[in-house]
Scaffold this motif. Structure first.
Motif, PDB file in Angstrom:
ATOM      1  N   HIS A 107       0.745  -1.030  -0.133  1.00 22.42           N
ATOM      2  CA  HIS A 107       0.305   0.156   0.208  1.00 22.42           C
ATOM      3  C   HIS A 107       1.064   1.195  -0.250  1.00 22.42           C
ATOM      4  O   HIS A 107       1.977   1.247   0.717  1.00 22.42           O
ATOM      5  CB  HIS A 107      -1.315   0.372   0.877  1.00 22.42           C
ATOM      6  CG  HIS A 107       0.034   0.405   2.903  1.00 22.42           C
ATOM      7  ND1 HIS A 107       0.591  -1.117   3.154  1.00 22.42           N
ATOM      8  CD2 HIS A 107      -0.213   1.024   3.410  1.00 22.42           C
ATOM      9  CE1 HIS A 107       0.677  -0.048   4.186  1.00 22.42           C
ATOM     10  NE2 HIS A 107      -0.240   0.408   3.854  1.00 22.42           N
ATOM     11  N   TYR A 145      -8.231   3.052   4.909  1.00 27.05           N
ATOM     12  CA  TYR A 145      -7.080   1.922   3.496  1.00 27.05           C
ATOM     13  C   TYR A 145      -8.429   1.694   2.701  1.00 27.05           C
ATOM     14  O   TYR A 145      -9.859   1.052   2.969  1.00 27.05           O
ATOM     15  CB  TYR A 145      -7.028   0.263   4.181  1.00 27.05           C
ATOM     16  CG  TYR A 145      -5.919   0.342   4.819  1.00 27.05           C
ATOM     17  CD1 TYR A 145      -4.584   1.101   5.314  1.00 27.05           C
ATOM     18  CD2 TYR A 145      -5.747   0.313   6.074  1.00 27.05           C
ATOM     19  CE1 TYR A 145      -3.042   0.324   5.417  1.00 27.05           C
ATOM     20  CE2 TYR A 145      -5.133   0.523   7.184  1.00 27.05           C
ATOM     21  CZ  TYR A 145      -3.505   0.658   6.148  1.00 27.05           C
ATOM     22  OH  TYR A 145      -2.565   0.493   7.804  1.00 27.05           O
ATOM     23  N   GLU A 155      -3.648   3.829   1.803  1.00 30.22           N
ATOM     24  CA  GLU A 155      -3.802   4.768   3.028  1.00 30.22           C
ATOM     25  C   GLU A 155      -4.482   5.978   3.139  1.00 30.22           C
ATOM     26  O   GLU A 155      -3.238   6.066   2.751  1.00 30.22           O
ATOM     27  CB  GLU A 155      -2.939   3.887   3.517  1.00 30.22           C
ATOM     28  CG  GLU A 155      -3.185   4.340   5.739  1.00 30.22           C
ATOM     29  CD  GLU A 155      -1.662   2.996   6.382  1.00 30.22           C
ATOM     30  OE1 GLU A 155      -1.212   2.989   5.846  1.00 30.22           O
ATOM     31  OE2 GLU A 155      -1.936   3.591   7.700  1.00 30.22           O
TER      32      GLU A 155
HETATM   33 FE   LIG Z   1       0.640   2.432   6.385  1.00 29.56          FE
END
Ligand SMILES: [Fe+2]
Length: 200
Positions: A107, A145, A155
């Protein structure tokens, strides 16, 4: 004018110089138009440039550059996207998962300037119908997220004050409280009585 040529060769240190952090990230995307919409209309970044054809590179890939606002100012770029049609198709799991996705990028975390801006962005996303994959309080950030069009996580965070986490960064990183993802409860954020991570 000759300052550069007169500059002395720097002395090589014994160990590497520690950087400030990540300057920008460049991502392969399968579909530029879909990802452009995600990074601008969903995440709020501004496009600041794009790769142009030149004599030496008459057929460049589709590449665009994006910036957030840094104290009100644009940066040269925080993120760039490069279209790559041969990127493997990732079918995102029904339930958002932090681990085990078949993507190189786990992410990317995006900072909002403060709690109010972050909460406003969450309300915007919910109104737009963007699915909340996971909402948690970490020891150093409060986080939402969501999933990008290519299946990696994004995120959205605001940083908690340094005093809260700097005493025990590892403790703050390991702390997690799962929070509701739907309805009004998904827009509630606890600002008082947060844990403080201090050296044992
Ligand atoms: Fe993170």
């Amino acid at each position: 004018m000759n300052d550069m040529s007169e500059a002395r060769q720097p002395e090589a240190p014994e160990s590497p110089v520690t950087p400030v952090g990540v300057n920008h990230i460049v991502l392969h995307v399968r579909d530029m138009d879909v990802s452009h919409a995600f990074w601008t209309e969903v995440l709020g970044f501004r496009q600041v440039g794009e790769l142009k054809a030149t004599e030496r590179r008459p057929n460049p890939p589709r590449m665009r550059f994006y910036s957030g606002l840094h104290n009100g100012n644009l940066k040269h770029h925080d993120v760039a996207l490069v279209e790559n049609k041969s990127l493997p198709v990732v079918v995102p799991p029904k339930e958002f998962s932090m681990f085990g996705n078949p993507t190189a990028v786990n992410h990317i975390a995006i900072t909002f300037p403060n709690r109010e801006a972050w909460l406003a962005q969450l309300a915007y996303l919910q109104k737009k119908g963007v699915e909340f994959g996971r909402r948690v309080d970490h020891g150093m950030t409060h986080s939402l997220y969501i999933q990008s069009p290519d299946g990696y996580g994004v995120e959205l965070v605001y940083d908690l004050p340094r005093e809260v986490w700097e005493g025990d960064i590892d403790g703050a990183l390991n702390y997690v409280t799962e929070l509701p993802k739907d309805g009004d409860a998904a827009l509630q954020d606890k600002a008082e009585g947060l844990p403080v991570f201090a050296k044992a």
